[in-house]
Design a protein around this motif. Structure first.
Motif, mmCIF file in Angstrom:
data_model
loop_
_atom_site.group_PDB
_atom_site.id
_atom_site.type_symbol
_atom_site.label_atom_id
_atom_site.label_comp_id
_atom_site.label_asym_id
_atom_site.label_seq_id
_atom_site.Cartn_x
_atom_site.Cartn_y
_atom_site.Cartn_z
ATOM 1 N N LYS A 65 0.852 -1.307 -0.139
ATOM 2 C CA LYS A 65 0.063 -0.009 -0.098
ATOM 3 C C LYS A 65 0.866 1.176 0.006
ATOM 4 N N GLN A 66 2.070 1.205 -0.026
ATOM 5 C CA GLN A 66 3.151 2.241 0.241
ATOM 6 C C GLN A 66 3.390 2.764 -0.993
ATOM 7 N N PRO A 67 3.519 4.101 -1.181
ATOM 8 C CA PRO A 67 3.971 4.579 -2.461
ATOM 9 C C PRO A 67 5.150 4.045 -3.069
ATOM 10 N N ILE A 68 5.322 4.387 -4.244
ATOM 11 C CA ILE A 68 6.308 4.044 -5.236
ATOM 12 C C ILE A 68 7.111 5.177 -5.648
ATOM 13 N N ILE A 69 8.645 4.938 -5.616
ATOM 14 C CA ILE A 69 9.380 6.227 -5.640
ATOM 15 C C ILE A 69 9.126 6.686 -7.171
ATOM 16 N N SER A 70 8.877 7.989 -7.081
ATOM 17 C CA SER A 70 8.520 8.773 -8.242
ATOM 18 C C SER A 70 9.734 9.525 -9.101
ATOM 19 N N GLU A 71 9.876 9.583 -10.302
ATOM 20 C CA GLU A 71 10.775 10.215 -11.123
ATOM 21 C C GLU A 71 10.615 11.810 -10.704
ATOM 22 N N TYR A 72 9.353 12.247 -10.675
ATOM 23 C CA TYR A 72 9.243 13.473 -10.612
ATOM 24 C C TYR A 72 8.880 13.796 -8.895
ATOM 25 N N LYS A 73 9.396 14.509 -8.111
ATOM 26 C CA LYS A 73 9.434 14.683 -6.728
ATOM 27 C C LYS A 73 8.079 15.561 -6.349
ATOM 28 N N GLU A 74 7.778 16.661 -7.411
ATOM 29 C CA GLU A 74 6.900 17.663 -7.217
ATOM 30 C C GLU A 74 6.302 17.727 -8.557
ATOM 31 N N ASN A 125 5.664 20.628 -10.231
ATOM 32 C CA ASN A 125 6.589 21.451 -10.921
ATOM 33 C C ASN A 125 7.830 20.918 -11.513
ATOM 34 N N ASP A 126 8.039 19.664 -11.176
ATOM 35 C CA ASP A 126 9.146 18.739 -11.601
ATOM 36 C C ASP A 126 8.765 18.532 -13.137
ATOM 37 N N TYR A 127 7.386 18.122 -13.426
ATOM 38 C CA TYR A 127 7.409 17.793 -14.838
ATOM 39 C C TYR A 127 7.411 18.800 -15.806
ATOM 40 N N PRO A 128 8.168 18.513 -16.997
ATOM 41 C CA PRO A 128 8.376 19.342 -17.761
ATOM 42 C C PRO A 128 7.243 20.357 -18.132
ATOM 43 N N ALA A 129 5.880 19.684 -18.385
ATOM 44 C CA ALA A 129 4.765 20.489 -18.682
ATOM 45 C C ALA A 129 4.406 21.367 -17.859
ATOM 46 N N LEU A 130 4.811 21.140 -16.380
ATOM 47 C CA LEU A 130 4.337 21.933 -15.572
ATOM 48 C C LEU A 130 5.623 23.058 -14.962
ATOM 49 N N ARG A 131 6.875 22.699 -15.210
ATOM 50 C CA ARG A 131 7.594 23.416 -14.607
ATOM 51 C C ARG A 131 7.659 25.002 -14.893
ATOM 52 N N GLY A 132 7.736 25.714 -13.673
ATOM 53 C CA GLY A 132 7.772 27.193 -13.735
ATOM 54 C C GLY A 132 6.381 27.945 -13.885
ATOM 55 N N GLN A 175 -4.091 17.826 -13.546
ATOM 56 C CA GLN A 175 -2.861 18.159 -14.121
ATOM 57 C C GLN A 175 -1.571 17.330 -14.212
ATOM 58 N N ILE A 176 -1.363 16.948 -12.890
ATOM 59 C CA ILE A 176 -0.133 15.964 -12.665
ATOM 60 C C ILE A 176 -0.388 14.786 -13.742
ATOM 61 N N ARG A 231 1.454 11.853 -18.704
ATOM 62 C CA ARG A 231 1.060 11.674 -20.241
ATOM 63 C C ARG A 231 1.830 12.205 -21.081
ATOM 64 N N GLN A 232 1.915 13.540 -20.906
ATOM 65 C CA GLN A 232 2.647 14.315 -21.895
ATOM 66 C C GLN A 232 4.260 13.839 -21.899
ATOM 67 N N VAL A 233 4.655 13.544 -20.878
ATOM 68 C CA VAL A 233 6.005 13.017 -21.038
ATOM 69 C C VAL A 233 6.262 11.730 -21.885
ATOM 70 N N VAL A 234 5.296 10.798 -21.710
ATOM 71 C CA VAL A 234 5.382 9.763 -22.788
ATOM 72 C C VAL A 234 4.962 9.975 -24.201
ATOM 73 N N ARG A 235 4.143 11.181 -24.293
ATOM 74 C CA ARG A 235 3.756 11.461 -25.690
ATOM 75 C C ARG A 235 4.970 12.112 -26.628
#
Length: 353
Positions: free
Chosen positions: A86-95, A97-104, A125-126, A131-135
């Protein structure tokens, strides 16, 4: 009962810890039951439509989930085994805003003195950004990303929202029915995990494989019964994603902002379209920017989609979005066929970012 908990309310996702708070990001309400060491006992909160957002929740069900969380806490850490998955899995993006599509795009604080809504990152939006990373990599979106957090009905059963995890219906011939689940059963564990609510069931299903054997323990007539549920390839596609906020992004990508709804058998007859093939009526057409691409291509409200990229299967709006996410790439152009009051028209739509 709440006096036995330390309650904390998070009202924004701008700097959410994605290595801890992992849940269905299309929700507007979600509860985490946690130990002080951040071990998660369970989750509460779900949704399956825009119109009836509270359909699968109740005060009574929440109360039972709270009681179950307290029981898990009393037995912690001796019960780590049923909590491990039930515990979370380590995410490549910590927050977010770390996602390219949301950064800044969003600050860590909200603009309460100005435009609060615009300064608040919406949770869906998360998922859009993931999904945008994959696209951007021109890869197909996985079924787990395309159909996240499936409801139990995706494998053939539903829970009574007035309870913690009591089954109120099972569909014959489905994975749940063939696996032996029955109305009245209370789900104790699924996939080896303690179940406190429907959200816990969805967590298990979200992380399940495309095909696997899923263990279950239910309480039936006062006894514990062990069962085995076989998930067959493609089971996730039974999930309805058309209601999700993140589906708007997929419509921008592949339908040019057009919103579709299925036709009834009588509506198909009245329109003279195939009773067994693709038949989705255009309910809304976006007007501006990328969401106005369908309008600029000539699509109108009331048009009936009868072919998409040469595909004529009898899809739901969700299955259409699934095809877009998994079978198209940015920059591609697809031809759709529409029935407009008996006249067949070909329209070309761009596959957008």
């Amino acid at each position: 009962m709440f006096d036995k908990f330390v309650t904390v309310r998070i009202v924004k996702a701008n700097d959410l810890d994605l290595n801890l708070f992992q849940f269905d990001y299309n929700l507007t309400f979600s509860i985490f039951f946690m130990n002080a060491d951040k071990t998660i006992y369970g989750r509460y909160g779900t949704r399956s439509s825009v119109e009836d957002a509270e359909r699968h929740m109740s005060k009574e069900g929440l109360a039972q989930a709270l009681q179950s969380a307290l029981l898990l806490h009393e037995n912690y850490p001796g019960n780590r085994g049923v909590l491990a998955s039930k515990q979370p899995i380590i995410s490549e993006y910590k927050e977010p805003n770390d996602y390219p599509a949301l950064r800044g795009r969003y600050k860590s604080t909200l603009d309460y003195a100005g435009e609060v809504t615009k300064s608040c990152l919406h949770c869906h939006q998360i998922q859009d950004a993931a999904r945008q990373v994959v696209r951007e990599q021109r890869q197909p979106i996985s079924e787990a990303q395309m159909y996240p957090y499936p409801l139990p009905r995706a494998i053939g059963f539903s829970l009574d929202p007035q309870t913690r995890s009591s089954i109120d219906s099972v569909v014959e011939g489905t994975a749940a029915g063939l696996g032996g689940l029955a109305p009245g059963d209370e789900v104790i564990t699924l996939g080896g995990q303690a179940i406190l609510s429907i959200a816990d069931v969805q967590w298990v299903l979200h992380h399940a494989k495309s095909s696997q054997n899923l263990s279950a323990v239910v309480e039936r007539a006062g006894e514990r019964v062990s069962l085995n549920i076989k998930l067959a390839e493609g089971w996730r596609r039974q999930t309805d994603i058309a209601w999700r906020g993140s589906s708007w992004g997929m419509r921008r990508i592949g339908t040019g902002g057009a919103l579709f709804q299925p036709l009834t058998t009588q509506e198909r007859r009245n329109a003279g379209v195939n009773l067994d093939g693709l038949a989705l009526r255009v309910k809304h057409v976006g007007q501006y920017g990328a969401h106005g691409a369908a309008k600029r291509a000539g699509v109108k409200v009331g048009d009936i989609l009868i072919s998409y990229d040469s595909q004529v299967d009898d899809w739901t709006p969700s299955q259409l979005l699934g095809y877009i996410g998994q079978k198209t790439v940015t920059g591609q152009k697809v031809v759709i066929r529409i029935n407009r009051e008996g006249k067949i028209l070909n329209v070309t739509l761009p596959i957008q970012k």
